[in-house]
Scaffold this motif. Structure first.
Motif, PDB file in Angstrom:
ATOM      1  N   TRP A   7     -21.571  41.545  33.117  1.00 48.09           N
ATOM      2  CA  TRP A   7     -21.302  42.807  33.822  1.00 48.09           C
ATOM      3  C   TRP A   7     -22.448  43.796  33.583  1.00 48.09           C
ATOM      4  O   TRP A   7     -22.939  44.443  34.512  1.00 48.09           O
ATOM      5  N   GLU A   8     -22.873  43.894  32.335  1.00 50.98           N
ATOM      6  CA  GLU A   8     -23.910  44.873  32.001  1.00 50.98           C
ATOM      7  C   GLU A   8     -25.232  44.540  32.694  1.00 50.98           C
ATOM      8  O   GLU A   8     -25.951  45.432  33.142  1.00 50.98           O
ATOM      9  N   GLU A  43     -24.880  45.490  36.277  1.00 53.20           N
ATOM     10  CA  GLU A  43     -24.964  46.949  36.429  1.00 53.20           C
ATOM     11  C   GLU A  43     -26.405  47.440  36.347  1.00 53.20           C
ATOM     12  O   GLU A  43     -26.869  48.196  37.194  1.00 53.20           O
ATOM     13  N   SER A  44     -27.078  46.992  35.314  1.00 50.62           N
ATOM     14  CA  SER A  44     -28.425  47.502  35.097  1.00 50.62           C
ATOM     15  C   SER A  44     -29.343  47.124  36.259  1.00 50.62           C
ATOM     16  O   SER A  44     -30.086  47.953  36.781  1.00 50.62           O
ATOM     17  N   SER A  96     -28.505  46.275  39.353  1.00 50.09           N
ATOM     18  CA  SER A  96     -28.088  46.848  40.640  1.00 50.09           C
ATOM     19  C   SER A  96     -28.434  48.326  40.720  1.00 50.09           C
ATOM     20  O   SER A  96     -28.941  48.813  41.740  1.00 50.09           O
ATOM     21  N   TRP A  97     -28.177  49.058  39.636  1.00 47.68           N
ATOM     22  CA  TRP A  97     -28.513  50.492  39.662  1.00 47.68           C
ATOM     23  C   TRP A  97     -30.023  50.701  39.651  1.00 47.68           C
ATOM     24  O   TRP A  97     -30.538  51.652  40.245  1.00 47.68           O
ATOM     25  N   GLY A 146     -17.665  42.763  40.252  1.00 49.32           N
ATOM     26  CA  GLY A 146     -18.947  43.475  40.293  1.00 49.32           C
ATOM     27  C   GLY A 146     -19.403  43.691  41.720  1.00 49.32           C
ATOM     28  O   GLY A 146     -19.906  44.751  42.083  1.00 49.32           O
ATOM     29  N   TYR A 181     -17.281  46.385  43.053  1.00 46.12           N
ATOM     30  CA  TYR A 181     -17.599  47.655  42.384  1.00 46.12           C
ATOM     31  C   TYR A 181     -18.851  48.296  42.995  1.00 46.12           C
ATOM     32  O   TYR A 181     -18.859  49.482  43.317  1.00 46.12           O
ATOM     33  N   PHE A 182     -19.892  47.501  43.148  1.00 45.06           N
ATOM     34  CA  PHE A 182     -21.126  48.101  43.678  1.00 45.06           C
ATOM     35  C   PHE A 182     -20.995  48.448  45.152  1.00 45.06           C
ATOM     36  O   PHE A 182     -21.527  49.465  45.600  1.00 45.06           O
ATOM     37  N   CYS A 189     -19.191  51.695  45.062  1.00 44.25           N
ATOM     38  CA  CYS A 189     -20.075  52.779  44.596  1.00 44.25           C
ATOM     39  C   CYS A 189     -21.019  53.210  45.717  1.00 44.25           C
ATOM     40  O   CYS A 189     -21.206  54.412  45.963  1.00 44.25           O
ATOM     41  N   SER A 232     -25.935  52.200  32.413  1.00 46.54           N
ATOM     42  CA  SER A 232     -26.314  53.080  33.513  1.00 46.54           C
ATOM     43  C   SER A 232     -25.420  54.308  33.465  1.00 46.54           C
ATOM     44  O   SER A 232     -24.203  54.192  33.335  1.00 46.54           O
ATOM     45  N   ARG A 257     -14.677  52.914  35.971  1.00 45.76           N
ATOM     46  CA  ARG A 257     -15.405  51.758  35.459  1.00 45.76           C
ATOM     47  C   ARG A 257     -14.606  51.076  34.343  1.00 45.76           C
ATOM     48  O   ARG A 257     -14.532  49.841  34.266  1.00 45.76           O
TER      49      ARG A 257
END
Lengths: 942, 288
Positions: free
Chosen positions: A643-644, A647-648, A650-651, A678, A681-682, A685, A773, A788
């Protein structure tokens, strides 16, 4: 040469074939083989036909060669025997590929992945090439400095080579080996009975680098010669009295040992020569020569010769490089309209604005004038005149009278002393409303039917997921904003077009244009149609950007309403070939021996985005095809992104300008909860923040970031501010984010969180966790969305369910074998079956039967101590009548379950007793209405 | 090529090797009747000098590969980079001990191109796996289908290469008979459509099922034979220790020929004492 004898000589390496002779001083290229040092060089022979010729007979006309090295160069003499020497074609004008010639193939790395080719005909004509990816691509216009000469002799002809080690400039010393791959081939093509012979045994073509013979004894190249001119780009600023001139930009790689001050000579064949002093440091150097002159004697590209000589050591290296010497004294760069120079319905067409880019010398500027005129499309002719006293001249025309469908012509002329010296013309069109959908790019934003749009979709939707997952996917709200596309990819238009034409800098064939035309005409009027897909990973197969540009221009001309996109890792190379570039920096996690690493660090993601954004083209879009899958299908040690990591990366992509979300891939989307959630989620977002992410009102922001491991984005839209801070490192980082704009706020909301952050006088101190992020907004933007933390709790719960189902086979697919009626299995290969069938995910396709198979079965094969089970849970799409058999005493025994529980996509068979067998086999039939059996998961339970 | 020049080559090669040796590890010779020599980590010795049975290692050389014993037995090879590190040793060979056998027990994969390669000059044999290496027993009949002269040698160079990997081995040895192997028998040194091939597996212990799959070396990919991925063997008697299959090759799913030992027979022994597959080099050339 006898093979066994050669092997006996090769004591150090097992597959070595020969040893190159080492000499103290250079050998001459004088057409003689005695009295000059060549006589001491061992001769190699035994040339043979390609095996595809189907004969073991050696050629009647033989060839031999001698190879030697000194510390700086390789020397080769090839002796081409010929019983009719008078018939050898020694014409220097003969076509290189259809005459008598020899070719050297050399791999100084000793690896078949990259190698060099040197060709010289009996008439002395020659060429050189460099190949990477085992011959698939030619990444450099390879023009080294080397010598060769051809000499007729009484029994045939000789070809001699001197190739300095600096000529192998595409191979760094770190990859240099003392054992090279070598082949020598001969073409005897000037007479009937065309003959190709080879020293290394090859099957069907000369480029079988894996089959080149190994030759030992090559010295390591002097590190001071480990340097290369990799790129040469002239900018022609003026043309006066027949002389072109302007700065010349060079990209030069140099080993630290090659650093120093150099004399650089730039020679234009038949034209000007200039000398310069440059200083190279170790590593990559960007060198700008401020003023270089050319006569442009060559037609087409000019092969500039560049030679660098170290002023201290005298070591020199160089090459030739093909460049365009073209003077464009005036270029029109339109700002309005921008995208394909069209006004789209709904766009303000009242003004045509832009800049004239002038390339004039100071002397020319004194007497130059630019006349800019606009006419046509219902506009009265308008003329502007400018003094050419600067390099950039802004202009603006009223164009409110441009008729619908009208096309105006904009012409810029440069007059020097009243005489026209150059002109540039372009058209501007006010497009009519399209019958179907209309998409264009405006200020870096995709506009769909006049509204800003951030597309969001999974790559390869519907591909190899299976029916059960399709139902889950289709029923779920994943906050997608899907798009429709049509492929105009060359290989999909004409299957062998890549090998025949698409890898060369040529215009596509009429057949290709016709095939593309049909696709465009079939789609351009559809109301649901969005994009053309021009090519998938063109860089991986060496597709020519020149070739693709032709197709891009053709598509854009036929249909200006639908942008063209590509997925690529080399957006900068193909920047003129598409409108949207979805870059795919796959991080490729590896989990092994208790350690985890990313093949591509998250911090590299931004480099790929910047390949697009560096050009600041408002009519190009950078997109992100992130890794939402695992390479487990070909590597046991591969893993899914955490997940991390998701996140990193994608952001980071978003912070670096991604406006097109297209992760890969559907076939793994449901494999793990963090991948599926994920993805949702994105998408959520991006959907919630869409106006901010599409805003061009980006604000200055600084981060304390000594390691360059933080990405930031500060942007405002509609009175709302968004701050994105991304830790690209798998370790904690402390930072201070500061911005004038942040002084407006004493509190910012955690997006999809419950807390707030408190900037103080425009500064925000952050202690970032690994890959963390921080997403902050000035107003609440996450109404109705799970936080989140809630999403992570859901992921953890789903992961717990996946990993605690109690199957004796869970994640043990690599510890036993499987077999089936369709071993390839309809997924990504045999290894993918063994991964997906036992991973606790009960609705993703792991195996699929053949469509017309008479029988459908799947078997588990255990080496030792097979599991003891009493129940089998089978997940998939199959009909009633599932049978289970086990292997007992050399034959199959069918098991009778005590109870069977069948659901739409599963069956549980309880046998009521403990069973054990080295082979367990399921016999299945398709579900009613289905043509195949799909299996998602097999579980053995105690 | 003259014989004198050849001798010079031999001398050059030996001198190069001799000059390079700074430290070595020793193999054990004839530890049992079936084994000519074995390296199992027990005799690792870092003393210098060129001695038959020792592994070449040059500390500080970025292309040199070190062999280290493991405390639990066996040994490890570690290449922290993609330099193509290698080690070489001179080993005894005799026609009575034709089988090179090694047992790979584990890996640690590092970032980048990953490869292990084992090669010997006997028949120019090399075998390798890239990207996703596999644990298991590896068996190669070094002499099958070689000319008599080549088979009659008494010593040979054996070389191991590694890229971006740590590889753990229980042993590497030369034996008369491997504990587990499958033998392919074909009248011709080339297996092609039309060839009659018999596969024979002779096991130490009985098994419940034996099958083989032909796989490529390098990037491990299956090769279909007559459209099938698996070749099922059958026991010849009730002891279930000898298993055979015989077939006439109609099709080989190969894009191009594969030379001797570049194809592996992956043998899956079910219900025996093995927990891993046995990878046996196919000492025949394959031609589609």
């Amino acid at each position: 040469m006898k093979f066994s004898l050669a092997l006996a000589a090769l004591a150090v390496s097992s597959t070595l074939f020969a040893q190159v002779k080492s000499v103290e001083s250079p050998l001459p290229l004088d057409g003689k083989l005695a009295g000059n040092g060549w006589e001491s060089v061992p001769e190699q022979t035994g040339f043979q036909y390609l095996k595809a010729k189907g004969t073991d007979k050696l050629p009647d006309v033989q060839t031999s060669f001698r190879a030697a090295v000194d510390k700086d160069a390789l020397y080769v003499t090839v002796h081409c025997f010929d019983p009719e020497p008078e018939k050898v074609n020694t014409s220097s004008g003969a076509d290189l590929w259809v005459t008598d010639s020899v070719e050297l193939f050399l791999s100084p790395s000793g690896q078949p992945d990259d190698y060099y080719q040197f060709v010289t005909t009996a008439g002395g004509k020659r060429c050189s090439m460099y190949y990477a990816e085992a011959g698939n691509i030619t990444p450099d216009p390879y023009f080294p400095q080397w010598e060769s000469a051809a000499f007729p002799c009484k029994d045939g002809y000789l070809v001699q080579f001197r190739i300095p080690f600096s000529a192998f400039y595409m191979t760094r010393n770190a990859a240099w080996s003392s054992t090279w791959l070598v082949n020598v081939v001969r073409n005897r093509l000037s007479r009937p009975g065309l003959e190709h012979t080879t020293w290394s045994p090859l099957v069907s073509k000369f480029h079988e680098s894996r089959n080149f013979r190994k030759v030992a004894g090559f010295p390591l190249r002097d590190p001071a010669q480990d340097a290369a001119v990799l790129k040469v780009v002239p900018s022609i600023r003026s043309f006066e009295n027949g002389v072109y001139s302007g700065p010349l930009d060079l990209t030069v790689m140099a080993d630290p040992a090659a650093a120093g001050e150099y004399d650089l000579q730039v020679t234009e064949p038949g034209g000007k020569t200039s000398r310069h002093t440059v200083t190279l440091k170790g590593g990559m150097n960007t060198v700008c020569l401020p003023h270089v002159e050319y006569l442009k004697k060559a037609e087409g590209k000019t092969l500039l010769e560049l030679t660098l000589t170290n002023r201290k050591t005298g070591v020199s290296f160089g090459r030739s490089y093909p460049v365009d010497i073209s003077w464009q004294p005036v270029t029109v760069r339109l700002a309005t309209p921008s995208f394909k120079r069209n006004f789209y319905p709904g766009q303000d067409f009242s003004k045509i604005q832009g800049e004239l880019i002038l390339n004039l010398s100071d002397e020319q500027k004194k007497n130059a004038e630019v006349v800019l005129s606009l006419a046509g499309g219902g506009l009265n002719e308008a003329v502007r005149k400018f003094k050419a006293d600067s390099d950039v001249v802004p202009f603006s025309f009223e164009s409110g009278a441009l008729t619908e469908g009208g096309r105006a012509v904009l012409t810029a002329k440069v007059l020097i002393c009243g005489v026209e010296a150059a002109a540039s013309t372009c058209t501007v069109t006010r497009l009519k409303k399209n019958e179907g959908s209309m998409l264009w790019i405006e200020n870096g934003v995709i506009m769909k039917n006049g509204k800003p749009w951030y597309p969001r979709e999974i790559y390869a939707r519907g591909y190899r997921g299976g029916r059960a997952f399709a139902e889950r996917y289709n029923a779920d709200d994943l906050a997608e904003s899907a798009f429709r596309q049509a492929s105009v990819e060359p290989r999909r238009m004409i299957h062998d077009s890549e090998s025949k034409e698409a890898r060369r800098d040529v215009k596509p064939s009429p057949e290709m244009f016709e095939a593309v035309r049909k696709v465009v005409e079939a789609n351009r009027s559809k109301p649901e149609f969005d994009f053309y897909y021009i090519c998938d990973e063109p860089e991986c197969r060496g597709i020519s950007p020149v070739y693709l540009k032709y197709i891009y221009d053709f598509v854009s001309g036929l249909d200006p309403y639908h942008p063209v996109f590509t997925c690529t890792r080399a957006a900068d190379k193909y920047i003129d070939c598409a409108d949207i570039f979805s870059v795919h920096p796959y991080i490729a996690p590896i989990e092994n021996a208790g350690k985890r690493f990313l093949t591509l660090p998250v911090r590299r993601v931004r480099d790929y985005l910047r390949d697009v954004t560096q050009f600041h083209h408002p009519d190009k879009i950078a997109g992100f095809t992130g890794q939402f899958f695992s390479y487990k299908f070909n590597n046991w040690m591969a893993d899914y992104p955490t997940w991390e990591e998701l996140e990193s990366m994608s952001w980071s992509a978003i912070a670096n300008g991604s406006r097109f979300q297209y992760p890969y891939a559907y076939h793994d989307l449901g494999d793990r909860p963090q991948i599926y959630e994920g993805y949702r989620y994105f998408n959520q977002c991006i959907q919630a923040l869409e106006p901010l992410l599409l805003s061009n009102n980006k604000l200055p922001v600084q981060a304390v970031d000594p390691e360059n491991m933080i990405d930031t984005l500060l942007v405002e839209a509609d009175g709302t501010t968004l701050l994105i801070v991304v830790n690209l490192k798998n370790a904690p980082l402390e930072t201070v984010i500061s911005s004038e704009h942040l002084k407006k706020f004493d509190s910012l909301l955690d997006f999809r969180g419950t807390g707030t952050r408190k900037p103080v006088n425009g500064e925000l101190r952050l202690e970032l966790k690994p890959y963390e992020s921080v997403i902050l907004t000035s107003k609440k933007m996450d109404e109705g969305l799970k936080t989140r933390s809630q999403v992570l709790a859901d992921v953890a719960e789903a992961e717990k369910i996946r990993s605690s189902r109690g199957s004796l086979l869970f994640e043990k697919g690599s510890a036993f074998e499987v077999d089936s009626s369709n071993p390839a299995g309809g997924t990504l290969g045999t290894q993918a079956i063994r991964i997906k069938m036992f991973d606790g995910t009960t609705d993703m396709l792991a195996w699929e039967s053949n469509r017309w198979a008479k029988e459908n079965w799947f078997e588990l094969d255990f080496y030792r101590n097979p599991p003891k089970f009493s129940k089998i849970d089978v997940y998939g799409r199959f009909g009633d009548g599932l049978k289970v058999r086990i292997w007992k005493f050399g034959e199959w025994k069918e098991l009778t379950p005590r109870s069977v529980s069948k659901e739409k996509y599963s069956a549980v068979l309880d046998f009521g007793e403990e069973l054990k067998s080295v082979k367990v086999r399921l016999d299945l039939s398709p579900a009613p209405g289905a043509q195949t059996v799909e299996l998602y998961e097999i579980e053995l339970l105690k | 090529m003259g014989r004198l020049a050849m001798k010079k080559w031999i001398l050059t090669g030996l001198l190069m090797a001799a000059g390079a040796v700074m430290a070595s590890a020793r193999q054990r010779v004839n530890p049992d009747e079936n084994t000519l020599w074995i390296e199992d980590g027990a005799g690792v010795d870092l003393s210098g000098g060129l001695v038959s049975g020792r592994w070449l290692y040059r500390p500080g050389d970025k292309k040199s590969l070190e062999l280290r014993p493991k405390s639990e037995g066996g040994f490890s090879l570690f290449a922290p980079d993609g330099n193509g590190r290698s080690t070489v040793t001179r080993v005894k060979v005799t026609p009575d001990y034709p089988f090179l056998v090694f047992h790979i027990t584990g890996f640690e994969a590092l970032n980048g191109y990953r490869n292990w390669t084992v090669g010997t000059e006997i028949g120019s044999m090399t075998t390798c796996q890239v990207n996703s290496p596999q644990k298991g027993y590896y068996v190669y009949d070094l002499l099958r289908n070689l000319p008599e002269k080549e088979a009659a040698r008494t010593s040979a160079w054996l070389r191991l290469w590694l890229y971006n990997l740590r590889m753990d081995l229980e042993y590497i040895k030369l034996v008369k008979q491997p504990d587990y192997a499958v033998r392919a028998e074909c009248a011709d040194p080339v297996i092609r459509p039309g060839s009659n091939v018999k596969f024979v597996a002779e096991l130490k212990e009985e098994a419940e099922d034996v099958s083989i799959r032909l796989m490529t070396d390098g990037q491990v990919m299956p090769i279909r034979v007559n459209g099938e991925m698996k070749i099922q063997l059958k026991p010849v008697d009730e002891t279930c220790k000898v298993w055979t299959a015989e077939l006439i090759v109609k099709t080989l799913d190969l894009p191009k020929p594969r030379s001797r030992h570049k194809t592996l027979m992956k043998m899956d022994v079910l219900g025996g004492e093995l927990e891993e597959p046995v990878w046996v080099g196919l000492p025949y050339r394959l031609e589609p």
